[in-house]
Design a protein around this motif. Structure first.
Motif, short mmCIF file in Angstrom:
data_model
loop_
_atom_site.label_atom_id
_atom_site.label_comp_id
_atom_site.label_asym_id
_atom_site.label_seq_id
_atom_site.Cartn_x
_atom_site.Cartn_y
_atom_site.Cartn_z
N ALA A 263 0.84 -1.20 0.00
CA ALA A 263 0.00 0.00 0.00
C ALA A 263 0.88 1.26 0.00
CB ALA A 263 -0.92 -0.01 1.22
N LEU A 264 1.96 1.20 0.77
CA LEU A 264 2.88 2.33 0.87
C LEU A 264 3.50 2.65 -0.50
CD1 LEU A 264 3.59 3.67 3.67
CD2 LEU A 264 5.87 2.69 3.32
N ALA B 47 2.82 5.94 -2.99
CA ALA B 47 3.89 6.80 -3.50
C ALA B 47 3.83 6.88 -5.02
CB ALA B 47 5.25 6.25 -3.06
N SER B 48 3.65 5.73 -5.69
CA SER B 48 3.61 5.72 -7.15
C SER B 48 2.41 6.50 -7.67
CB SER B 48 3.56 4.29 -7.67
OG SER B 48 4.78 3.64 -7.44
N PHE B 49 1.25 6.26 -7.05
CA PHE B 49 0.03 6.92 -7.54
C PHE B 49 0.11 8.42 -7.35
CE2 PHE B 49 -2.72 2.91 -7.20
CZ PHE B 49 -2.53 2.68 -8.54
N PHE B 50 0.69 8.86 -6.24
CA PHE B 50 0.83 10.30 -6.02
C PHE B 50 1.62 10.93 -7.16
CE2 PHE B 50 3.53 13.77 -4.55
CZ PHE B 50 2.56 14.70 -4.24
N ALA C 199 14.80 5.81 -6.70
CA ALA C 199 13.67 6.12 -5.83
C ALA C 199 13.88 5.50 -4.47
CB ALA C 199 12.36 5.61 -6.45
N ASP C 200 13.20 6.03 -3.47
CA ASP C 200 13.25 5.40 -2.17
C ASP C 200 11.93 4.73 -1.84
OD1 ASP C 200 11.82 7.67 -2.01
OD2 ASP C 200 13.17 8.70 -0.63
N SER C 201 10.94 4.88 -2.74
CA SER C 201 9.68 4.19 -2.55
C SER C 201 9.02 4.06 -3.92
CB SER C 201 8.76 5.00 -1.62
OG SER C 201 8.49 6.24 -2.21
N GLY C 202 7.89 3.36 -3.95
CA GLY C 202 7.21 3.18 -5.23
C GLY C 202 7.33 1.75 -5.70
N ILE C 203 6.41 1.37 -6.58
CA ILE C 203 6.33 -0.02 -7.01
C ILE C 203 7.60 -0.41 -7.78
CG2 ILE C 203 5.17 0.23 -9.25
CD1 ILE C 203 3.90 -2.04 -6.54
#
Lengths: 255, 257
Positions: free
Chosen positions: A56-57, A61-64, A201-205
């Motif tokens: 979810a996290l 991040a990706s959707f934002f 990146a530090d987050s995202g799919i």
């Protein structure tokens, strides 16, 4: 209806077969875990990633990034595309630059943008904005250029006010092709975002998959592949569904 | 005559924005030391061109990338043509292949990079697979659609003449579908070039313009990045131009209708 169902069931045969072969080969234990994991293991990892909130996290991040970048790029693209098609002056000044920029794949701009902006959030939003803007602007430009000259002449003869011209002629005429442009732009934005997240990146799919790759966690990578595919597919379907709902009229005759 | 002459003289207004962008870029690079580091000045870029050409680096990497794009295009397009034909001609193949094709196609191509990295390593094999796949998808679709849309009447004529299935394919379906197959091929070229650069950025081993860019990014060489990006754009444009000319030449007969 029954025919559709029969067709649907027939189309299920080969994916199920593939799944079965995958499961069977994995169970036979011919390959190590970083080459082939069983469908059950991928499913377990998916459940784990959902349960601990990691997925979810990453998705958030990706959707934002996707929605911010696409939103900015699409709105600016539609407006600029129409402007460029309507004003000969803007066209003369801007179109050559546009055609030139179009030759460079967006992905090739990633290294330059990283050097200029660093690997922060802004870099990912801007690369998505760029991908969306160029695609949508060209779609809006082509669509507006494609509106038959006859319509404009009729509008001129009737001394149609500018606002009516836009509301009654240009907007309805270009909405179907622009919508197609938006759909294509969205799927391009998604692809470019995943690539950017793989790189920095530090987050995202994309980052989740990249981490999986570095730690030889094939199960995590597989989950990422399935999720990116599902997201792309759902968004595409959503656009097609909205297209039918929102635009009841067919595409106008071309010039 | 006069009109066609004026067509070849570019409108001066088209040059204004690009030149302004270049001047602004150059001005930024001269602001202070920090900016000089982030933005390369025109002089630096020119020095970069000379350096890359003299060391042969540019040529080696252009060669690697173009070769990869064309090899992948050839592999992917041939496979795409075969699969597309099969799906168009045989109902069984359609039922078995179509769902898997559409399922796999949903995944953004570069999203498959981590998977291929684990399976095939970080170098040329993985890159070639990504490029081939990128060319494969559009050719399957255009081949299938081209052959599917061939007028049934033509096939009936073939049946009346008692042609075999192969003869109908070879003499009727294939020639009728060829222009659309070629449309898919030219799409495939654009995708293959994009996939070449993308895969070279993401698979770090080996040569290629994308790899040259990643090295330049790590060394903070903005001049090299600008040059390579420009070269990528020009090469992509030239390749698509070549395909367009070839298409116009090959399908002259079509315009007779």
């Amino acid at each position: 209806m029954t025919r559709d169902w029969k067709q649907f069931l027939l189309f299920l045969i080969s994916p199920l077969l593939l799944l079965l072969v995958w499961w069977w080969v994995a169970a036979a234990g011919w390959y190590s875990d970083d080459i082939l994991v069983s469908p059950a293991a991928v499913w377990a990892t998916l459940e784990e990633l959902i349960a601990n909130g990691e997925l979810a996290l990453h998705l958030k991040a990706s959707f934002f990034r996707l929605l911010t970048g696409f939103g900015l790029g699409a709105v600016a693209g539609v407006l600029f595309g129409i402007w460029m098609a309507i004003s000969p002056r803007v066209e003369a000044f801007a179109l050559p630059l546009f055609q030139g920029l179009r030759q460079v794949p967006t992905i090739a701009l990633i290294p330059i943008l990283i050097l200029l902006l660093g690997v922060d959030e802004i870099f990912k939003v801007i690369i998505v904005t760029k991908a969306a803007f160029l695609t949508v602007a060209l779609a809006a430009y082509d669509a507006t250029k494609g509106v038959s000259k006859n319509y404009f002449e009729v509008a001129r003869i009737y001394h149609l006010p500018k606002t009516t011209l836009y509301r009654k002629l240009i907007v309805p005429a270009i909405t179907p092709p622009v919508f197609t442009g938006l759909r294509i732009a969205f799927s391009r934005s998604w692809t470019i975002l995943v690539a950017a997240e793989l790189l920095a990146a530090d987050s995202g799919i994309g980052q989740m998959m990249q981490l999986g790759r570095e730690m030889f966690r094939l199960d995590v990578v597989m989950v990422g592949v399935v999720i990116t595919g599902l997201v792309g597919f759902s968004i595409d379907k959503l656009f097609k569904w909205a297209e039918i709902r929102l635009i009841p009229w067919p595409a106008a005759a071309k010039a | 005559m006069q009109n066609s002459f004026y067509k070849w003289v570019p409108d001066w207004r088209g040059w204004v924005l690009p030149i302004l962008v270049i001047l602004a870029w150059d001005a930024m690079s001269r602001l202070d030391a920090n900016h000089a580091y982030a933005f390369a000045s025109l002089g630096q870029i020119w020095d970069g061109v000379v350096g890359l050409c003299q060391s042969g680096e540019l040529l080696v990497n252009v060669h690697a990338s173009v070769q990869r794009a064309l090899t992948g295009l050839l592999l992917g397009a041939s496979a795409g043509f075969l699969v597309g034909s099969l799906v168009a001609v045989s109902r069984t193949a359609n039922i078995l292949i179509t769902p898997i094709y559409h399922a796999i196609r949903q995944v953004p191509l570069l999203g498959l990079v981590p998977l291929f990295a684990l399976w095939f390593g970080n170098g040329d094999t993985s890159k070639l697979i990504v490029v081939s796949l990128s060319a494969f998808y559009p050719v399957v679709l255009s081949t299938f659609e081209g052959m599917w849309q061939v007028d049934r009447k033509f096939n009936e004529v073939g049946q009346v003449y008692r042609l075999s299935r192969w003869q109908i394919y070879r003499r009727i379906t294939l020639p009728a579908a060829l222009p659309q197959v070629f449309t898919g091929f030219s799409l495939a070229l654009a995708f293959a070039w994009l996939a070449t650069i993308g895969s070279e950025l993401l698979f770090t081993a080996g040569a290629g313009l994308g790899n040259l860019m990643m090295n330049a990014q790590e060394a903070s060489r903005m001049d090299v990045l600008i040059i390579v990006t420009f070269v990528i754009g020009v090469l992509g444009y030239l390749m698509s131009l070549l395909i367009k000319l070839a298409s116009a030449h090959l399908f002259k007969w079509r315009q007779v209708h």
